[in-house]
Write a protein that holds these residues in place. Structure first.
Motif, mmCIF file in Angstrom:
data_model
loop_
_atom_site.group_PDB
_atom_site.id
_atom_site.type_symbol
_atom_site.label_atom_id
_atom_site.label_comp_id
_atom_site.label_asym_id
_atom_site.label_seq_id
_atom_site.Cartn_x
_atom_site.Cartn_y
_atom_site.Cartn_z
ATOM 1 N N LEU A 73 -22.716 -36.016 -1.843
ATOM 2 C CA LEU A 73 -21.394 -36.252 -1.275
ATOM 3 C C LEU A 73 -20.379 -36.560 -2.376
ATOM 4 C CD1 LEU A 73 -19.608 -36.548 1.207
ATOM 5 C CD2 LEU A 73 -20.334 -38.939 1.375
ATOM 6 N N SER A 74 -20.780 -37.354 -3.364
ATOM 7 C CA SER A 74 -19.886 -37.659 -4.483
ATOM 8 C C SER A 74 -19.517 -36.398 -5.239
ATOM 9 C CB SER A 74 -20.555 -38.662 -5.432
ATOM 10 O OG SER A 74 -20.740 -39.901 -4.794
ATOM 11 N N GLU A 75 -20.494 -35.531 -5.457
ATOM 12 C CA GLU A 75 -20.240 -34.261 -6.154
ATOM 13 C C GLU A 75 -19.329 -33.373 -5.326
ATOM 14 O OE1 GLU A 75 -22.728 -30.422 -7.936
ATOM 15 O OE2 GLU A 75 -23.783 -32.280 -7.406
ATOM 16 N N PHE A 76 -19.575 -33.321 -4.011
ATOM 17 C CA PHE A 76 -18.737 -32.518 -3.116
ATOM 18 C C PHE A 76 -17.287 -33.013 -3.156
ATOM 19 C CE2 PHE A 76 -16.627 -32.051 0.975
ATOM 20 C CZ PHE A 76 -16.761 -30.689 1.216
ATOM 21 N N ARG A 77 -17.118 -34.322 -3.071
ATOM 22 C CA ARG A 77 -15.776 -34.914 -3.074
ATOM 23 C C ARG A 77 -15.029 -34.589 -4.363
ATOM 24 N NH1 ARG A 77 -17.155 -40.076 -3.026
ATOM 25 N NH2 ARG A 77 -17.583 -40.055 -0.799
ATOM 26 N N ASN A 78 -15.734 -34.702 -5.478
ATOM 27 C CA ASN A 78 -15.127 -34.443 -6.779
ATOM 28 C C ASN A 78 -14.654 -33.003 -6.910
ATOM 29 O OD1 ASN A 78 -16.112 -33.458 -9.859
ATOM 30 N ND2 ASN A 78 -14.705 -35.202 -9.782
ATOM 31 N N LYS A 79 -15.417 -32.066 -6.363
ATOM 32 C CA LYS A 79 -15.121 -30.652 -6.565
ATOM 33 C C LYS A 79 -14.243 -30.044 -5.469
ATOM 34 C CE LYS A 79 -19.208 -29.620 -9.358
ATOM 35 N NZ LYS A 79 -20.447 -28.811 -9.497
ATOM 36 N N GLU A 98 -5.149 -37.139 -20.441
ATOM 37 C CA GLU A 98 -6.483 -37.705 -20.264
ATOM 38 C C GLU A 98 -6.740 -38.081 -18.811
ATOM 39 O OE1 GLU A 98 -7.088 -39.686 -24.698
ATOM 40 O OE2 GLU A 98 -5.909 -40.732 -23.179
ATOM 41 N N ASN A 99 -5.720 -38.569 -18.104
ATOM 42 C CA ASN A 99 -5.877 -38.879 -16.681
ATOM 43 C C ASN A 99 -6.222 -37.619 -15.881
ATOM 44 O OD1 ASN A 99 -5.233 -41.679 -15.318
ATOM 45 N ND2 ASN A 99 -4.008 -41.615 -17.188
ATOM 46 N N VAL A 100 -5.565 -36.522 -16.210
ATOM 47 C CA VAL A 100 -5.826 -35.272 -15.483
ATOM 48 C C VAL A 100 -7.196 -34.706 -15.857
ATOM 49 C CG1 VAL A 100 -4.995 -32.908 -15.068
ATOM 50 C CG2 VAL A 100 -3.358 -34.787 -15.303
ATOM 51 N N MET A 101 -7.631 -34.951 -17.082
ATOM 52 C CA MET A 101 -8.947 -34.469 -17.524
ATOM 53 C C MET A 101 -10.095 -35.153 -16.794
ATOM 54 S SD MET A 101 -8.361 -34.366 -21.671
ATOM 55 C CE MET A 101 -10.123 -34.179 -22.044
ATOM 56 N N MET A 102 -9.888 -36.391 -16.348
ATOM 57 C CA MET A 102 -10.991 -37.230 -15.884
ATOM 58 C C MET A 102 -11.853 -36.581 -14.790
ATOM 59 S SD MET A 102 -11.989 -40.080 -17.172
ATOM 60 C CE MET A 102 -10.451 -40.609 -17.933
ATOM 61 N N PRO A 103 -11.287 -36.031 -13.710
ATOM 62 C CA PRO A 103 -12.158 -35.434 -12.689
ATOM 63 C C PRO A 103 -12.975 -34.267 -13.223
ATOM 64 C CG PRO A 103 -9.921 -35.750 -11.850
ATOM 65 C CD PRO A 103 -9.864 -35.987 -13.317
ATOM 66 N N ALA A 114 -11.490 -29.029 -20.261
ATOM 67 C CA ALA A 114 -10.747 -29.980 -19.441
ATOM 68 C C ALA A 114 -9.347 -30.222 -20.009
ATOM 69 C CB ALA A 114 -11.515 -31.296 -19.335
ATOM 70 N N SER A 115 -9.250 -30.314 -21.327
ATOM 71 C CA SER A 115 -7.951 -30.548 -21.954
ATOM 72 C C SER A 115 -7.017 -29.357 -21.737
ATOM 73 C CB SER A 115 -8.135 -30.803 -23.451
ATOM 74 O OG SER A 115 -6.894 -31.054 -24.069
ATOM 75 N N GLU A 116 -7.545 -28.151 -21.888
ATOM 76 C CA GLU A 116 -6.720 -26.955 -21.691
ATOM 77 C C GLU A 116 -6.243 -26.853 -20.241
ATOM 78 O OE1 GLU A 116 -9.246 -23.823 -23.002
ATOM 79 O OE2 GLU A 116 -8.856 -24.189 -25.142
ATOM 80 N N ARG A 117 -7.136 -27.119 -19.313
ATOM 81 C CA ARG A 117 -6.779 -27.074 -17.889
ATOM 82 C C ARG A 117 -5.758 -28.164 -17.558
ATOM 83 N NH1 ARG A 117 -6.023 -24.728 -12.884
ATOM 84 N NH2 ARG A 117 -6.835 -26.028 -11.198
ATOM 85 N N ALA A 118 -5.924 -29.361 -18.130
ATOM 86 C CA ALA A 118 -4.985 -30.457 -17.890
ATOM 87 C C ALA A 118 -3.586 -30.083 -18.361
ATOM 88 C CB ALA A 118 -5.461 -31.728 -18.591
ATOM 89 N N LEU A 119 -3.485 -29.460 -19.522
ATOM 90 C CA LEU A 119 -2.175 -29.060 -20.037
ATOM 91 C C LEU A 119 -1.533 -27.998 -19.139
ATOM 92 C CD1 LEU A 119 -2.943 -28.945 -23.870
ATOM 93 C CD2 LEU A 119 -1.648 -30.686 -22.621
ATOM 94 N N GLU A 120 -2.353 -27.081 -18.628
ATOM 95 C CA GLU A 120 -1.833 -26.063 -17.700
ATOM 96 C C GLU A 120 -1.276 -26.714 -16.436
ATOM 97 O OE1 GLU A 120 -5.024 -23.424 -16.847
ATOM 98 O OE2 GLU A 120 -5.107 -22.573 -18.874
ATOM 99 N N LEU A 121 -2.021 -27.669 -15.893
ATOM 100 C CA LEU A 121 -1.601 -28.316 -14.652
ATOM 101 C C LEU A 121 -0.374 -29.192 -14.871
ATOM 102 C CD1 LEU A 121 -5.089 -29.226 -13.178
ATOM 103 C CD2 LEU A 121 -3.447 -27.608 -12.208
ATOM 104 N N LEU A 122 -0.326 -29.899 -15.995
ATOM 105 C CA LEU A 122 0.850 -30.729 -16.278
ATOM 106 C C LEU A 122 2.090 -29.856 -16.441
ATOM 107 C CD1 LEU A 122 -0.806 -33.349 -18.615
ATOM 108 C CD2 LEU A 122 0.279 -33.823 -16.406
ATOM 109 N N SER A 123 1.918 -28.686 -17.008
ATOM 110 C CA SER A 123 3.034 -27.744 -17.097
ATOM 111 C C SER A 123 3.460 -27.282 -15.704
ATOM 112 C CB SER A 123 2.633 -26.544 -17.951
ATOM 113 O OG SER A 123 3.681 -25.591 -18.008
ATOM 114 N N ARG A 150 -3.672 -34.282 -11.437
ATOM 115 C CA ARG A 150 -5.056 -34.761 -11.436
ATOM 116 C C ARG A 150 -5.779 -34.316 -10.160
ATOM 117 N NH1 ARG A 150 -5.719 -41.101 -11.252
ATOM 118 N NH2 ARG A 150 -4.728 -40.651 -9.245
ATOM 119 N N ALA A 151 -5.092 -34.385 -9.024
ATOM 120 C CA ALA A 151 -5.705 -33.978 -7.755
ATOM 121 C C ALA A 151 -6.087 -32.507 -7.757
ATOM 122 C CB ALA A 151 -4.744 -34.274 -6.602
ATOM 123 N N LEU A 152 -5.389 -31.700 -8.553
ATOM 124 C CA LEU A 152 -5.643 -30.259 -8.601
ATOM 125 C C LEU A 152 -6.674 -29.875 -9.658
ATOM 126 C CD1 LEU A 152 -1.908 -29.114 -8.412
ATOM 127 C CD2 LEU A 152 -3.590 -28.927 -6.568
#
Length: 216
Positions: A73-79, A98-103, A114-123, A150-152
């Motif tokens: 369930l934890s894995e399902f929720r995270n993904k 770093e906050n966006v990278m966490m999930p 994770a860092s590359e994806r976080a930068l894309e989402l922050l943009s 972060r939610a995305l």
């Protein structure tokens, strides 16, 4: 994409949800409105698997999370589920990136990915100029944009938002509201939003009104 059937929730002898049934299509923005104490947040927490129901079933993307073990369930929720709260809940000691990278790190993705994806989402949420700032250096609206990014992070099936504009001024509230619609249009993201913001509710694809634990 989401089916909620006959959900009942009790706290002791008090029944707060009385057989809630609803469906949400992929790519919809659905608002849930009602008076304080009507059961909106309880319903959102049950859909988000943060709280168990006493009766009924939920299916998200063909999966019944209520039948999963705690670890699964934890894995399902995270993904599959992203969360946005009224008060952001960003980690103070980490930057926006770093906050966006966490999930993603929790899901086992590499730091580079994770860092590359976080930068894309922050943009995507208009925060490319603030990626290395910590929450204390960000305005309320900027913190909420980071929380949405972060939610995305793990490309969830649905983003659940609980009063996401409730702690913002009028201009920032409008910006965050527009951001939800832009993300739906650009990413096909599904949103379920508990809100007292009547403008946001009226502009959603559907508005569900809850009163005394029932859908009107």
């Amino acid at each position: 994409m989401i089916k909620v059937e006959n959900i009942v929730k009790r706290f002791g002898s008090l029944e707060v949800l009385h057989g809630i049934t609803m469906e949400v299509k992929r790519g919809e923005i659905v608002s849930i409105v009602g008076a304080s104490g009507a059961g909106k947040t309880t319903l959102l927490q049950i859909i988000g698997t943060l709280m168990p129901a006493d009766q009924g079933s939920i299916t998200i993307d063909g999966i019944s999370p209520m039948s999963l073990s705690d670890n699964a369930l934890s894995e399902f929720r995270n993904k599959h589920i992203g969360f946005v709260f009224q008060f952001h809940h960003l980690l103070a000691e980490f930057s926006a990136r770093e906050n966006v990278m966490m999930p993603m790190l929790i899901a086992g993705r590499s730091r580079k990915e994770a860092s590359e994806r976080a930068l894309e989402l922050l943009s995507a949420v208009g925060m490319s100029h603030r990626t290395e700032h910590k929450p204390s250096a960000l305005s309320g609206g900027e913190q909420q944009r980071v929380a949405i990014a972060r939610a995305l992070a793990n490309n969830p099936s649905v983003v659940l938002a609980d009063e996401p504009t409730g702690n913002l001024d009028t201009a920032t509230r409008q910006e965050i509201k527009q951001l939800f619609f832009d993300l739906r249009d650009s990413m096909g993201q599904t949103f379920i939003i508990v809100t007292h913001d009547e403008t946001l509710a009226e502009e959603s694809d559907r508005k569900i009104v809850i009163s005394d634990g029932r859908i009107l």
